[in-house]
Enzyme design. Structure first.
Site, short mmCIF file in Angstrom:
data_model
loop_
_atom_site.label_atom_id
_atom_site.label_comp_id
_atom_site.label_asym_id
_atom_site.label_seq_id
_atom_site.Cartn_x
_atom_site.Cartn_y
_atom_site.Cartn_z
N GLU A 83 -10.10 4.22 4.38
CA GLU A 83 -9.29 5.07 3.46
C GLU A 83 -9.83 4.95 2.08
O GLU A 83 -9.97 3.61 1.60
CB GLU A 83 -7.89 4.54 3.50
CG GLU A 83 -7.27 5.19 4.85
CD GLU A 83 -5.77 5.13 5.20
OE1 GLU A 83 -4.95 4.13 4.32
OE2 GLU A 83 -5.28 5.45 5.89
N GLU A 115 -9.02 12.93 8.47
CA GLU A 115 -8.79 14.01 7.73
C GLU A 115 -10.17 14.96 7.64
O GLU A 115 -9.97 16.28 8.02
CB GLU A 115 -8.24 13.82 6.23
CG GLU A 115 -6.77 13.32 6.07
CD GLU A 115 -6.56 12.84 4.79
OE1 GLU A 115 -6.20 13.46 4.05
OE2 GLU A 115 -6.96 11.57 4.49
N LYS A 118 -4.06 -2.17 10.37
CA LYS A 118 -4.46 -2.20 9.11
C LYS A 118 -4.64 -3.69 8.49
O LYS A 118 -5.24 -3.96 7.33
CB LYS A 118 -3.24 -1.79 8.11
CG LYS A 118 -3.03 -0.04 8.35
CD LYS A 118 -3.88 0.56 7.54
CE LYS A 118 -2.96 2.01 7.86
NZ LYS A 118 -4.14 3.32 6.94
N ASP A 152 -9.04 0.68 2.38
CA ASP A 152 -8.10 0.17 3.43
C ASP A 152 -8.50 0.57 4.94
O ASP A 152 -8.23 1.54 5.39
CB ASP A 152 -6.71 1.00 3.19
CG ASP A 152 -5.67 0.67 4.01
OD1 ASP A 152 -5.74 -0.39 4.74
OD2 ASP A 152 -4.65 1.31 3.96
N ARG A 197 -7.42 3.63 13.65
CA ARG A 197 -6.41 5.03 14.07
C ARG A 197 -5.79 4.99 15.46
O ARG A 197 -4.74 5.42 15.37
CB ARG A 197 -7.30 6.47 13.89
CG ARG A 197 -7.66 6.56 12.36
CD ARG A 197 -6.70 6.39 11.49
NE ARG A 197 -7.29 6.75 9.95
CZ ARG A 197 -6.66 6.53 8.99
NH1 ARG A 197 -5.36 5.95 9.05
NH2 ARG A 197 -7.33 6.67 7.93
N GLN A 222 -3.38 2.43 15.64
CA GLN A 222 -2.37 2.61 14.49
C GLN A 222 -1.14 3.82 15.17
O GLN A 222 0.06 3.72 15.31
CB GLN A 222 -2.84 3.34 13.26
CG GLN A 222 -1.79 3.79 12.25
CD GLN A 222 -2.55 4.49 11.00
OE1 GLN A 222 -3.87 4.47 11.03
NE2 GLN A 222 -1.79 4.81 10.04
N ASP A 233 0.82 -1.24 0.01
CA ASP A 233 -0.14 -0.01 0.02
C ASP A 233 0.66 1.17 0.01
O ASP A 233 1.78 1.44 0.80
CB ASP A 233 -0.93 -0.03 1.18
CG ASP A 233 -1.88 1.03 1.18
OD1 ASP A 233 -2.34 1.47 -0.22
OD2 ASP A 233 -2.42 1.50 2.15
N THR A 254 -9.10 -5.45 4.35
CA THR A 254 -9.24 -4.31 3.04
C THR A 254 -10.12 -4.85 2.14
O THR A 254 -10.15 -6.01 1.62
CB THR A 254 -7.65 -4.42 2.31
OG1 THR A 254 -6.59 -4.30 3.49
CG2 THR A 254 -7.54 -3.33 1.28
N GLU A 301 -9.33 4.27 -1.66
CA GLU A 301 -8.09 4.27 -2.55
C GLU A 301 -8.57 3.43 -3.86
O GLU A 301 -9.72 3.28 -3.60
CB GLU A 301 -7.19 3.26 -1.78
CG GLU A 301 -6.55 3.84 -0.56
CD GLU A 301 -5.39 3.10 0.25
OE1 GLU A 301 -4.59 2.48 -0.76
OE2 GLU A 301 -4.98 3.11 1.38
N HIS A 324 -3.22 14.20 1.13
CA HIS A 324 -3.32 13.25 2.30
C HIS A 324 -2.01 13.27 2.97
O HIS A 324 -2.25 13.32 4.34
CB HIS A 324 -3.65 11.78 1.80
CG HIS A 324 -3.76 10.84 3.03
ND1 HIS A 324 -4.32 10.74 3.79
CD2 HIS A 324 -2.73 9.79 3.08
CE1 HIS A 324 -4.33 9.67 4.74
NE2 HIS A 324 -3.10 9.31 4.36
CA CA Z 1 -3.73 3.07 3.09
#
Ligand code: CA
Length: 430
Positions: free
Chosen positions: A210, A375, A264, A244, A248, A251, A137, A268, A212, A144
Site C-alpha cells: 500500500e 486495485e 497488516k 503498509d 489480501r 485480510q 492507519d 510496515t 502511503e 482508493h
Molecule cells: Ca493502509
C-alpha cells in the site's frame, strides 16, 4: 513563519556541498530532513540531516558548538530532540541552513571539522528514526476507498455513508514498523478458499503493497484534551513514505467485523528521512472540495494538502530493471493530516511524540495511479506487465518494492529518498 525560517526555503539558495545543488537530488539545502544513522567509523546510531550525497552528523556539530539541542543528537532515536518542541526544530533548521549555505566558510573551509561532521550517505546505515509509541492507519483517499468498495461491495454504493463524514481509521501495530531496507517475510495465516467450508493455514498467496505517506507526531496531547483542527499542523514534526504491506487473502477472511489484524501486522516499512512540514511549506496546496461540509471539529481554513509526487517500482529478484507500476500524488487525498489528527484526538485520545499516522493507500483515478496491486490488477484479474517480461497479480518472493516521493520546485526538488522492502519466502510450516 518568521523571516529567518522563510529564508531557508528560498528556491535560489545553494550549498557549498555541490551534490545538493543537483536538480535531481532529493536533498537540496531547502530540504534538511532528519534521520538516524551509523557508519563503520562510528557504529553508534545518532542524529543526522541529509544534504546532497552526504549526512551532516548533528552530534559532531554539537560537539563543535555550532548547533545545540541539549545533547539529544547523540541518542539512537529522535524522540528526545522532537520533544524539545517546534521552536527547537526550527532553530536547528535555521542554523544548518546558514552553515551549509554557499557563502558560509565556518564548516566549508575547516577540513578537520568537515571530516568529523560529514559522512557519505552511501557508507551509512540508516535506522528507524523514532521510537513509535502508537500507529494508526487512515483510509483517506476517495479513489482508493471507491475502488475497494466497488470490488468487494457495490459499485453503485462504493463509499459507505460514514466515509465522507470522518477520516476512517484503525489502530495499527507499532512494534512491526521497520526502516527502509529491512526484508519483509511473507506471512502465514488463515486463508479461506472459495467453495471450502473451513479455512486452511498457509502462506499468503495475495501479498500486496500500500503506497502511503505517514506523519510523525511532534507534540502530543494530554488524555482528555483534543487537538483542534486549526492547531493540528503545529503538532506534526514531519512526513515519511510508508508501505503498509498487506496480505489480501488473510485480510478478506479476518476483517469482518473488527477490521484487519494479522493481514497488516507483520510489517510496515517507512523511509528513514523525516521531511519536516517547514520544508514542505512551499508545496502547500488546496485539498479536494469536501462535500458535505465536515462537522465543525473537522473544519480548517486555508490550504492543507501538499503537492507530493509519488511512485512505486517493482523489481523482481535478479532483474536489472525495475518497472514503475504506479505514479500518483499526495494532494489527491480527501482528508488532510490536520483533520486526521483532530479526528484521532477528538474523543480525548492522547497522542505522544513519535506516534505514526498513516495516510491510507493513495490512489489516483486511473489504473496506472493505483496505490496497491489489489486495485491495479483488480484483485488479480488483470496482472500488470513487467519491463523484462512476465507479469504480476500479487508479489512473489524476491520482489523488491521501492516507493519514492518528491515535491518539484523550480530547479530543485524536496524529496523523501526511498522506502524499500524485499519479500522473503514464508516460514516453512513443517
Ligand atoms: Ca493502509
Amino acid at each position: 513563519m518568521n523571516d529567518a525560517l522563510k529564508a531557508t526555503l528560498a528556491p535560489t539558495l545553494k550549498s557549498w556541498i555541490e551534490s545538493a545543488n543537483d536538480p535531481r537530488s532529493d536533498f537540496p539545502i531547502q530540504n534538511l530532513p532528519f534521520g538516524v544513522f551509523s557508519d563503520a567509523v562510528n557504529e553508534r546510531p545518532r542524529a543526522g540531516v541529509a544534504i546532497g550525497d552526504w549526512i551532516v552528523d548533528l552530534a559532531a556539530l554539537k560537539d563543535a558548538r555550532l548547533i545545540d539541542a541539549h545533547g539529544t543528537f547523540s541518542e539512537p532515536r529522535l524522540n528526545a530532540f522532537i520533544a524539545l518542541g517546534r521552536e527547537s526544530w526550527r532553530a536547528v533548521r535555521v542554523a544548518l541552513s546558514a552553515l551549509l549555505a554557499r557563502d558560509t566558510p565556518t564548516l566549508r573551509d575547516d577540513a578537520a571539522l568537515r571530516r568529523r561532521a560529514l559522512v557519505p550517505r552511501e557508507t551509512a546505515t540508516m535506522h528507524l528514526p523514532v521510537e513509535i509509541p502508537g500507529y494508526a492507519d487512515f483510509y483517506s483517499s476517495k479513489e482508493h476507498a471507491t475502488n475497494v468498495g466497488s470490488m468487494f461491495r457495490d459499485p453503485k454504493n462504493a463509499l459507505l455513508p460514514n466515509w465522507s463524514e470522518m477520516p476512517i481509521a484503525y489502530n495499527g501495530r507499532a512494534s512491526s514498523v521497520v526502516v527502509s531496507g529491512t526484508p519483509v517475510r511473507r506471512p502465514n495465516g488463515q486463508l479461506k478458499l472459495p467453495d471450502e467450508p473451513r479455512p486452511i493455514f498457509g502462506a499468503c498467496r495475495k501479498l500486496d503493497i500500500e503506497l502511503e505517506t505517514g506523519f510523525i507526531v511532534g507534540q502530543g496531547n494530554a488524555l482528555g484534551e483534543p487537538i483542534p483542527c486549526e492547531e493540528a499542523e503545529a503538532h506534526i514534526f514531519g512526513m515519511v513514505l510508508l508501505n503498509d504491506w498487506s496480505a489480501r487473502d488473510i485480510q478478506q477472511w479476518e476483517y469482518v467485523p473488527l477490521g484487519p489484524f494479522n493481514s497488516k501486522t507483520f510489517a510496515t516499512t517507512i523511509s528513514p528521512w523525516i521531511v519536516t512540514l517547514d520544508a514542505l511549506e512551499p508545496f502547500r496546496t488546496a485539498t479536494p472540495a469536501q462535500e458535505p461540509e465536515p462537522l465543525a471539529y473537522l473544519r480548517h481554513a486555508g490550504d492543507h494538502a501538499f503537492d507530493i509526487e509519488l511512485s512505486v517500482d517493482l523489481r523482481p529478484e535478479g532483474a536489472a530493471t525495475a518497472t514503475t507500476i504506479s505514479r500518483t500524488n499526495f494532494k489527491l487525498m480527501y482528508w488532510s493530516m490536520a483533520q486526521q489528527l483532530a479526528h484521532h484526538t477528538v474523543s480525548g485520545c492522547n497522542t505522544r511524540v513519535g506516534d505514526l499516522l498513516g495516510s491510507g493507500t493513495i490512489s489516483g483515478p486511473t489504473p496506472d495511479s493505483c496505490g496497491s496491486l489489489l486495485e491495479a490488477t483488480w484483485n488479480g484479474q488483470r496482472p500488470v506487465r513487467l519491463e523484462e517480461g512476465g507479469e504480476r497479480a500479487f508479489l512473489q518472493d524476491g520482489d523488491e518494492i521501492t516507493l519514492r516521493g518528491w515535491c518539484q520546485g523550480e530547479g530543485y526538488r524536496v524529496g523523501f529518498g526511498e522506502c524499500v522492502g524485499r519479500i522473503l519466502p514464508a516460514r516453512s510450516l513443517t
